[in-house]
Design an enzyme around this catalytic site. Sequence first.
Site, PDB file in Angstrom:
ATOM      1  N   ARG A  16       0.453  -1.342  -0.485  1.00  0.00           N
ATOM      2  CA  ARG A  16       0.283   0.224   0.400  1.00  0.00           C
ATOM      3  C   ARG A  16       0.832   1.451   0.162  1.00  0.00           C
ATOM      4  O   ARG A  16       1.967   0.923   0.321  1.00  0.00           O
ATOM      5  CB  ARG A  16      -0.505   0.294   1.448  1.00  0.00           C
ATOM      6  CG  ARG A  16      -1.972  -0.953   1.624  1.00  0.00           C
ATOM      7  CD  ARG A  16      -3.012  -0.557  -0.228  1.00  0.00           C
ATOM      8  NE  ARG A  16      -4.222  -1.761  -0.310  1.00  0.00           N
ATOM      9  CZ  ARG A  16      -4.855  -2.420  -0.821  1.00  0.00           C
ATOM     10  NH1 ARG A  16      -3.434  -3.252  -0.955  1.00  0.00           N
ATOM     11  NH2 ARG A  16      -5.854  -3.397  -0.462  1.00  0.00           N
ATOM     12  N   GLU A  68      -4.179   7.924  -5.197  1.00  0.00           N
ATOM     13  CA  GLU A  68      -4.040   7.280  -6.110  1.00  0.00           C
ATOM     14  C   GLU A  68      -5.420   8.186  -7.222  1.00  0.00           C
ATOM     15  O   GLU A  68      -5.703   8.217  -6.737  1.00  0.00           O
ATOM     16  CB  GLU A  68      -3.525   5.452  -6.141  1.00  0.00           C
ATOM     17  CG  GLU A  68      -3.013   5.042  -5.374  1.00  0.00           C
ATOM     18  CD  GLU A  68      -2.489   3.743  -4.978  1.00  0.00           C
ATOM     19  OE1 GLU A  68      -3.811   3.005  -5.499  1.00  0.00           O
ATOM     20  OE2 GLU A  68      -2.088   2.984  -4.505  1.00  0.00           O
ATOM     21  N   ASP A  86       4.226  -0.241  -6.946  1.00  0.00           N
ATOM     22  CA  ASP A  86       2.564  -0.097  -8.144  1.00  0.00           C
ATOM     23  C   ASP A  86       1.750  -0.228  -7.223  1.00  0.00           C
ATOM     24  O   ASP A  86       0.533   0.060  -7.821  1.00  0.00           O
ATOM     25  CB  ASP A  86       2.578  -1.565  -7.829  1.00  0.00           C
ATOM     26  CG  ASP A  86       1.269  -2.045  -8.659  1.00  0.00           C
ATOM     27  OD1 ASP A  86       1.296  -2.026  -9.499  1.00  0.00           O
ATOM     28  OD2 ASP A  86       0.759  -2.431  -7.934  1.00  0.00           O
ATOM     29  N   HIS A 127      -1.310  -0.658  -9.458  1.00  0.00           N
ATOM     30  CA  HIS A 127      -1.696  -0.923  -8.081  1.00  0.00           C
ATOM     31  C   HIS A 127      -3.174  -2.484  -8.605  1.00  0.00           C
ATOM     32  O   HIS A 127      -3.614  -2.636  -8.511  1.00  0.00           O
ATOM     33  CB  HIS A 127      -3.020  -0.007  -7.377  1.00  0.00           C
ATOM     34  CG  HIS A 127      -3.659  -1.118  -5.875  1.00  0.00           C
ATOM     35  ND1 HIS A 127      -4.012   0.123  -5.183  1.00  0.00           N
ATOM     36  CD2 HIS A 127      -3.846  -2.021  -5.430  1.00  0.00           C
ATOM     37  CE1 HIS A 127      -3.746  -0.603  -4.313  1.00  0.00           C
ATOM     38  NE2 HIS A 127      -3.622  -2.136  -4.456  1.00  0.00           N
TER      39      HIS A 127
END
Length: 326
Positions: free
Chosen positions: A240, A269, A264, A288
Amino acid sequence: MTATILVTCGHLQRHIGLYRDEIRAHGFDVNVPPLTGQQFGADDMANFLRDADVAIAGDDALGADVLEAGVSGRLRGLVRWGIGTDNVDKPTATRLGLPVFNTPGMFNHEVADLALGHLLNLSRHIHKMDRDVRQGKWTRFEGTSLNGKVSGIIGLGGIGREICRRVRAFGMQAIGCDVVTIPTSALEDVGATQVSFEDILDQADVIFLACALTAKNHHLLNATAFGRMKPGVLIINVARGPIIDETALIAALDSGRVAAAGLDVFEVEPLPAGSLLRCFDNCLFGTHSGSSTAEAIHRTNRASVDIALAMLGVKPDHLLSCNRIA
C-alpha cells in the site's frame, strides 16, 4: 422485496456477465453502477449501500458514515474483494453487527511475480534500454548482479513468503520481518529467516513491502528509515502506498541513498500529475495491479460471489470456511 447484490469492485464489474444469470437464478437482483475511476467515494457508496442487501466492494470508501448509512437501509453483509481491508472501518462494522469478509490468499503468486518483475527491471535497467532502443539509441547500461545480495521482505504473509521463495531462486538471501512470529516450518519452506525491522534496514540490498497497511505502519519507511539503509538500496512496494513517506523517498532518490524504486502503489492514486516521483527515470511505476491476471481475477470474483450468495442464504455453511474480518 427482491434482495440485491451491489457490485462496486471494478474487477468484478468487468466480468459480471459471467455471474449475472447465476445470481438472478437464485432470485436476487444485481446492481452494477458505472465506475469511471478506480473506486467510488463516500457519498456514492452511502447512497448505493442503502439500497443493497449485500455489497461486493473494492477500494471504495467504506468509513464509519458510509457503513452506518448502509445499515440504516437494507445492508446486511459486505464482501471486500481481495485481501486489503484498510479502507474498511472494521470497528464500526463490528459495532453495527455488519458481517464483513475478504478473500485472502487469492493472488499470492501474482503479486510476488510482479514484485520480482520490478526487481529484474530495476537491477538491469530493462525499462531504460527499451526506451532508448525505441528512440534509435544503443545504450549499454551497467546493472547490478542479484546473486549473493540480501532481500529484505517487510511482511511475511502469503505474498511475502512467495517473494522469499522467488528471490532465493536468484541466489539471494531472504530475510523478513513481521508483526507476528511466523512458524519456522513456513520460513524453512521458502528459505527465509525472520529478523527485526531494524535488521532489514541495516542489511538489505533490496527492500520489498508486502504487508497490510495499518495505523501503526503508516509512513513506516520515512526519512529516519531511509537514512539507516544501505546506500544504493532498491525499494519495491507492492503493498500500500502510505507505508512509504513519498516526500522522504523523493529526497532519498535525489541523494542516491535509494538507487531505484519500483512502485505499484502510491499515497494518492492515481499518481498526481505534479508528483516529483515522475522526475526520476530510475523509478518504475504500476497501477495498483498486483492482482491483475485473468486467472487471479476470475478466482477472486468467484470467491466473492460465493460469499455474497452465502450471506443471502445460498449454502450459508460456506461462510464457516471464509475469512471474516468484522
